[in-house]
Every structure is written in structure tokens, then in C-alpha cells.
Scaffold this active site. Structure first.
Site, PDB file in Angstrom:
ATOM      1  N   SER A 118      40.126 -80.499  18.668  1.00 33.15           N
ATOM      2  CA  SER A 118      40.477 -79.070  18.562  1.00 33.15           C
ATOM      3  C   SER A 118      41.978 -78.882  18.744  1.00 33.15           C
ATOM      4  O   SER A 118      42.599 -79.549  19.581  1.00 33.15           O
ATOM      5  CB  SER A 118      39.737 -78.291  19.651  1.00 33.15           C
ATOM      6  OG  SER A 118      40.301 -77.004  19.794  1.00 33.15           O
ATOM      7  N   TYR A 140      43.923 -74.174  14.029  1.00 29.59           N
ATOM      8  CA  TYR A 140      44.037 -72.725  13.969  1.00 29.59           C
ATOM      9  C   TYR A 140      45.447 -72.443  13.493  1.00 29.59           C
ATOM     10  O   TYR A 140      46.339 -73.283  13.619  1.00 29.59           O
ATOM     11  CB  TYR A 140      43.849 -72.103  15.356  1.00 29.59           C
ATOM     12  CG  TYR A 140      42.419 -71.999  15.824  1.00 29.59           C
ATOM     13  CD1 TYR A 140      41.450 -71.401  15.038  1.00 29.59           C
ATOM     14  CD2 TYR A 140      42.039 -72.488  17.069  1.00 29.59           C
ATOM     15  CE1 TYR A 140      40.141 -71.292  15.482  1.00 29.59           C
ATOM     16  CE2 TYR A 140      40.732 -72.384  17.517  1.00 29.59           C
ATOM     17  CZ  TYR A 140      39.789 -71.784  16.718  1.00 29.59           C
ATOM     18  OH  TYR A 140      38.492 -71.669  17.163  1.00 29.59           O
ATOM     19  N   THR A 166      39.667 -73.968  10.526  1.00 24.65           N
ATOM     20  CA  THR A 166      38.598 -73.063  10.985  1.00 24.65           C
ATOM     21  C   THR A 166      38.954 -71.643  10.557  1.00 24.65           C
ATOM     22  O   THR A 166      39.994 -71.111  10.953  1.00 24.65           O
ATOM     23  CB  THR A 166      38.450 -73.138  12.515  1.00 24.65           C
ATOM     24  OG1 THR A 166      38.077 -74.466  12.861  1.00 24.65           O
ATOM     25  CG2 THR A 166      37.391 -72.169  13.025  1.00 24.65           C
ATOM     26  N   LYS A 267      36.053 -74.951   7.796  1.00 29.90           N
ATOM     27  CA  LYS A 267      34.959 -74.760   8.770  1.00 29.90           C
ATOM     28  C   LYS A 267      34.745 -73.275   9.039  1.00 29.90           C
ATOM     29  O   LYS A 267      35.712 -72.555   9.302  1.00 29.90           O
ATOM     30  CB  LYS A 267      35.320 -75.468  10.080  1.00 29.90           C
ATOM     31  CG  LYS A 267      34.366 -75.216  11.235  1.00 29.90           C
ATOM     32  CD  LYS A 267      34.725 -76.089  12.425  1.00 29.90           C
ATOM     33  CE  LYS A 267      33.767 -75.938  13.578  1.00 29.90           C
ATOM     34  NZ  LYS A 267      34.026 -74.768  14.409  1.00 29.90           N
ATOM     35  N   HIS A 291      30.206 -70.904  14.295  1.00 31.10           N
ATOM     36  CA  HIS A 291      30.954 -71.137  15.532  1.00 31.10           C
ATOM     37  C   HIS A 291      29.996 -71.166  16.729  1.00 31.10           C
ATOM     38  O   HIS A 291      30.342 -70.734  17.827  1.00 31.10           O
ATOM     39  CB  HIS A 291      32.003 -70.037  15.710  1.00 31.10           C
ATOM     40  CG  HIS A 291      33.320 -70.494  16.260  1.00 31.10           C
ATOM     41  ND1 HIS A 291      34.466 -70.555  15.502  1.00 31.10           N
ATOM     42  CD2 HIS A 291      33.695 -70.888  17.507  1.00 31.10           C
ATOM     43  CE1 HIS A 291      35.480 -70.956  16.266  1.00 31.10           C
ATOM     44  NE2 HIS A 291      35.037 -71.172  17.488  1.00 31.10           N
TER      45      HIS A 291
HETATM   46  C1  FMN Z   1      33.296 -74.068  24.451  1.00 28.92           C
HETATM   47  C2  FMN Z   1      33.509 -74.067  22.962  1.00 28.92           C
HETATM   48  C3  FMN Z   1      34.797 -74.080  22.454  1.00 28.92           C
HETATM   49  C4  FMN Z   1      34.991 -74.097  21.065  1.00 28.92           C
HETATM   50  N1  FMN Z   1      36.263 -74.189  20.562  1.00 28.92           N
HETATM   51  C5  FMN Z   1      36.442 -74.328  19.234  1.00 28.92           C
HETATM   52  C6  FMN Z   1      37.744 -74.585  18.698  1.00 28.92           C
HETATM   53  O1  FMN Z   1      38.723 -74.719  19.422  1.00 28.92           O
HETATM   54  N2  FMN Z   1      37.857 -74.694  17.347  1.00 28.92           N
HETATM   55  C7  FMN Z   1      36.775 -74.588  16.502  1.00 28.92           C
HETATM   56  O2  FMN Z   1      36.925 -74.697  15.275  1.00 28.92           O
HETATM   57  N3  FMN Z   1      35.548 -74.367  16.991  1.00 28.92           N
HETATM   58  C8  FMN Z   1      35.348 -74.255  18.316  1.00 28.92           C
HETATM   59  N4  FMN Z   1      34.079 -74.103  18.810  1.00 28.92           N
HETATM   60  C9  FMN Z   1      32.929 -74.111  17.883  1.00 28.92           C
HETATM   61  C10 FMN Z   1      32.424 -75.539  17.669  1.00 28.92           C
HETATM   62  O3  FMN Z   1      33.349 -76.306  16.932  1.00 28.92           O
HETATM   63  C11 FMN Z   1      31.095 -75.550  16.897  1.00 28.92           C
HETATM   64  O4  FMN Z   1      31.234 -74.827  15.708  1.00 28.92           O
HETATM   65  C12 FMN Z   1      29.932 -74.988  17.712  1.00 28.92           C
HETATM   66  O5  FMN Z   1      30.041 -75.336  19.063  1.00 28.92           O
HETATM   67  C13 FMN Z   1      28.625 -75.515  17.161  1.00 28.92           C
HETATM   68  O6  FMN Z   1      27.541 -74.959  17.816  1.00 28.92           O
HETATM   69  P1  FMN Z   1      26.765 -75.697  19.037  1.00 28.92           P
HETATM   70  O7  FMN Z   1      27.638 -75.508  20.239  1.00 28.92           O
HETATM   71  O8  FMN Z   1      25.505 -74.928  19.121  1.00 28.92           O
HETATM   72  O9  FMN Z   1      26.596 -77.147  18.683  1.00 28.92           O
HETATM   73  C14 FMN Z   1      33.869 -74.071  20.192  1.00 28.92           C
HETATM   74  C15 FMN Z   1      32.585 -74.057  20.726  1.00 28.92           C
HETATM   75  C16 FMN Z   1      32.388 -74.070  22.094  1.00 28.92           C
HETATM   76  C17 FMN Z   1      30.974 -74.096  22.634  1.00 28.92           C
END
Ligand code: FMN
Length: 394
Positions: A118, A140, A166, A267, A291
Site C-alpha cells: 500500500s 493513491y 486504486t 483496483k 474496498h
Molecule cells: C485496514 C484496511 C486498510 C486498507 N487500506 C487500503 C489501501 O491503503 N489501499 C487500497 O487500495 N486498499 C486498501 N484497503 C482495501 C483492501 O486492499 C481490499 O480491497 C479489501 O481489504 C478486501 O476486502 P477484505 O478485507 O474483505 O479481504 C484496506 C483495507 C483494510 C481492511
């Protein structure tokens, strides 16, 4: 092996499935961090929808078939993987455990798969890239074109093999639990907020000790040069949409295509129209994602959205998906509907919270054994054989 490492491995070995990992994470983390990881936006409708869609999809097994050793391997944008599950980009993971993003990258490498780092990671993108194993970098736009360009140049130099833009974070989704827990202001322990945070932090002395020894890491080191009110930008500034932060627009995606020398992945795609637009902008892959239910509440479940995106994209790009994967059977359902691979966010975060890197390794190993067992019960020899006929028609 050190005493700490032995204890972590023992804790990891007790995690039998996703529910165990989530419970262990809940025991380890202060409320604010736990709910930051677990929560969804607004009414958490999409968060629940994601889970329900996996529950409702049913297998059409081919019984009386002996499968000795099912093949889980595939290729994702040309990279061979032993497990069709990538670790998703997640910001704030160093708050979960000091191993943070390094633990996620090591866990993915150990499972023979790709980690997506990330841009809001707790370690610099260079530190994460130094972990052996294939890695992609998630971007981002942050506050300006200049910040984005800086990250793209550094990601290229650090050797990331693909760039993931993303696009579903125009502004941060509102997660009221974060707001109520005070997660929307700095968790840096200082005199001003120590009193406010004490009731959350004191019941978790092991987490607090690790956090203090790790130097109270609440900044986004990748954007250390971005200042807000003269101070380095912290995670919450980014999520407030502060300093003009937002996710890349289509014109940013076109800029990225022209300036990133390697595979480009978009994404946060939900509709076939946006998938086609991503392909037209030069994407080599799209990730069907809401997300994890943390952004636009009311989005469809990704498992429901997936087939339409797969149809729209055809063989012009690879389609991956995430949001709600908790078990090996969930992975197989997504692959049956046309995903090349899936990403998991919360699952490895829970493993990390429970036992650091060993916990990440364990949850990925659990996914592998669940996939193997489920494929043997389905009568399926290889993930390459999966198609919609493996699911009950609806
Ligand atoms: C705590 C947390 C932080 C996240 N931070 C980002 C991020 O920095 N960039 C991003 O593209 N997605 C982020 N996401 C989304 C994840 O990449 C992903 O799409 C999502 O967690 C998938 O769902 P799941 O948690 O049910 O597996 C984040 C998700 C969580 C749970």
C-alpha cells in the site's frame, strides 16, 4: 528461534480458520485499531453483502472423482504463483503489529504469491521492496500530481513488477466506528490525547509495549515530504481527503499508463462500463473490488459484480477480485466466476495482529489447505479447470 518467535508460532498454530484469526486479533488489538480493520462504511450494507454473496453461491460438485493433489498454481500478469491469492494493499498495518507490511510481504513470499504494497504503508516502499518475492505497488494520488509522480518513480526504481491504481477512494468512506473511537485524530500518544485513548490502550499492554518499542509509528513514510500544517502527513490526513488527496482519476490512469513501464492494474472496478474504460486507458488488469465494503456503501457484492466485468473485459485484461474472502471455498467460487486470482485484506491483517509474520503465514496456509480439501471434495483437479459450471446455476 527466540522465545518471542516460538510464542508467536505457537499462537499462529492455534488459528484454525478466519473466525479464529478475527477473534485472536480482537483480543490483541485496542478497540480503535480493531474496528479500523474490521469496519465498513456507513450502514455496512456492502460489507454484509460481500459475505452473503459468498454464502449464497453453491458448488455443483463432480462426485466419485478421486483427486490426489489438486493444482493451485496459476500465473497473474505473467508472474507464476503457487496460490491464487494475493495479499491486498492495506494502510495502517504497522499499527496492527510492528512487523506490519514487511510481515505481509514475507507471508506472501512464503506462500509463493504476490504482496501488493500500500502507498499508505507503515514502512517505505523501498523497505517493503527489499523483502524477497514478487510485489506490486498500490498507488493513491495523494495531495498532488508531484506526490504521485514521486511515488511512481520510486516504485519503478525499487523494482515493483506492477502498479495498482486504486480508483474507488475519491473521498474516504465514513466509518462511524473510527470516528467514535477517535481514530480520526492522531493516535500518537501525547499528553493531549493520552487521557482520551487510555481506556482503549491500557487493557492491551502487549500491543502498547510493541507500539512504544516501535517508536509510535503513525506517519505514512512514503509521503514524508508532504506536509500538513508544517508537519509530516499522517494517516488520518490522507483519509480525510486533506491537502487535496483523492484517488486517481481517468486522466491520472492515462498518465500512469504513459509513465509506468510495466503492467498497470486498476483496483476498485464494479461495473462493466468502468472495466472497459480501464482497458481503454491501457490497464492490463482490473480488480473488482468495493474496498472490502469500506468505501461506497450500497455497492454490490463483488462476487455478484464479477461475471459482468469478466464478460466485458474478455481477454483484453486479467480480472482479479477481492472483498469478503474468508475461506478457501470463497476463493474457488470467485475463480469459478472468472477471476484469475483474489486478494485478501482483513484475513492477513488478523493473522498479523494475532502473531506477526507467523500469523500471516498461518492464515495463508489455512487458505491453501481449505482450497485443497474443497477441490478434492468438488472433484476438481486444477484451478485452471474452474468455470461457472462448478457453481449451481441461479
Ligand atoms: C485496514 C484496511 C486498510 C486498507 N487500506 C487500503 C489501501 O491503503 N489501499 C487500497 O487500495 N486498499 C486498501 N484497503 C482495501 C483492501 O486492499 C481490499 O480491497 C479489501 O481489504 C478486501 O476486502 P477484505 O478485507 O474483505 O479481504 C484496506 C483495507 C483494510 C481492511
Amino acid at each position: 528461534m527466540s522465545v518471542v518467535e516460538t510464542a508467536r508460532r505457537r499462537r499462529a498454530a492455534r488459528l484454525l480458520d478466519a473466525a479464529d484469526a478475527q477473534r485472536a486479533a480482537a483480543r490483541a488489538l485496542p478497540r480503535g485499531i480493531r474496528e479500523y480493520v474490521d469496519g465498513g462504511s456507513e450502514g455496512e450494507v456492502t460489507l454484509r453483502r460481500n459475505a452473503r454473496a459468498f454464502e449464497e453461491a453453491a458448488f455443483a460438485p463432480r462426485t466419485a472423482t478421486w483427486v490426489d493433489d489438486p493444482d493451485l498454481s496459476t500465473k497473474v500478469l505473467g508472474i507464476p504463483v503457487d496460490l491464487p491469492v494475493l495479499t491486498a494493499p492495506c494502510g495502517g498495518m504497522r499499527l496492527v503489529h510492528p512487523d506490519g507490511d514487511l510481515g505481509l510481504a514475507r507471508g506472501a513470499a512464503g506462500a509463493g504469491t504476490i504482496h501488493v504494497a500500500s502507498s499508505a504503508a507503515g514502512y517505505t516502499l523501498e523497505d517493503i521492496a527489499a523483502v524477497d518475492g514478487p510485489q506490486w505497488f498500490q498507488l493513491y494520488r495523494f495531495s498532488s500530481q508531484a506526490t504521485m509522480e514521486n511515488l511512481v518513480g520510486r516504485a519503478q526504481a525499487a523494482g515493483y513488477s506492477a502498479l495498482v491504481a486504486t480508483v474507488d477512494t475519491a473521498v474516504a468512506g465514513f466509518r462511524s466506528r473510527d470516528y467514535k473511537n477517535g481514530f480520526s485524530y492522531s493516535m500518537r500518544v501525547n499528553a493531549r490525547n493520552a487521557v482520551k485513548l487510555a481506556p482503549q490502550l491500557l487493557p492491551k499492554p502487549a500491543w502498547l509495549t510493541r507500539y512504544l518499542l516501535d517508536g509510535l509509528p503513525f506517519e505514512i513514510p512514503n509521503t514524508a515530504e508532504v506536509t500538513v500544517d508544517g508537519k509530516p502527513m499522517v494517516l488520518t490526513e490522507m483519509t480525510k481527503g486533506g491537502a487535496g488527496s483523492h484517488s486517481p482519476t481517468w486522466s491520472d490512469v492515462e498518465w500512469l499508463r504513459a509513465n509506468w513501464h510495466g503492467p498497470l492494474v486498476v483496483k476498485g472496478i464494479i461495473t462493466p462500463e468502468d472495466a472497459q474504460r480501464a482497458v481503454a486507458a491501457g490497464a492490463d488488469g482490473v480488480i473488482v473490488s468495493n474496498h472490502g465494503g469500506r468505501q461506497l456503501d450500497g455497492s454490490p457484492a463483488t462476487l455478484t459484480a464479477l461475471p459482468r466485468v469478466v464478460d466485458a473485459v474478455g481477454d483484453q485484461a486479467e480480472v482479479l477480485m477481492d472483498s469478503g474472502i474468508r475461506r478457501g471455498s470463497d476463493v474457488l467460487k470467485a475463480l469459478s466466476l472468472g477471476a484469475r486470482a483474489v486478494l485478501v485484506g482483513r484475513l492477513p491483517a488478523w493473522g498479523l495482529a494475532a502473531a506477526g509474520t507467523a500469523g500471516v503465514e498461518r492464515v495463508l496456509e489455512n487458505l491453501r489447505t481449505e482450497m485443497v480439501r474443497t477441490m478434492r471434495l468438488m472433484g476438481c483437479r486444477s484451478v485452471a479447470d474452474l468455470d461457472p459450471t462448478w457453481l449451481e446455476a441461479r
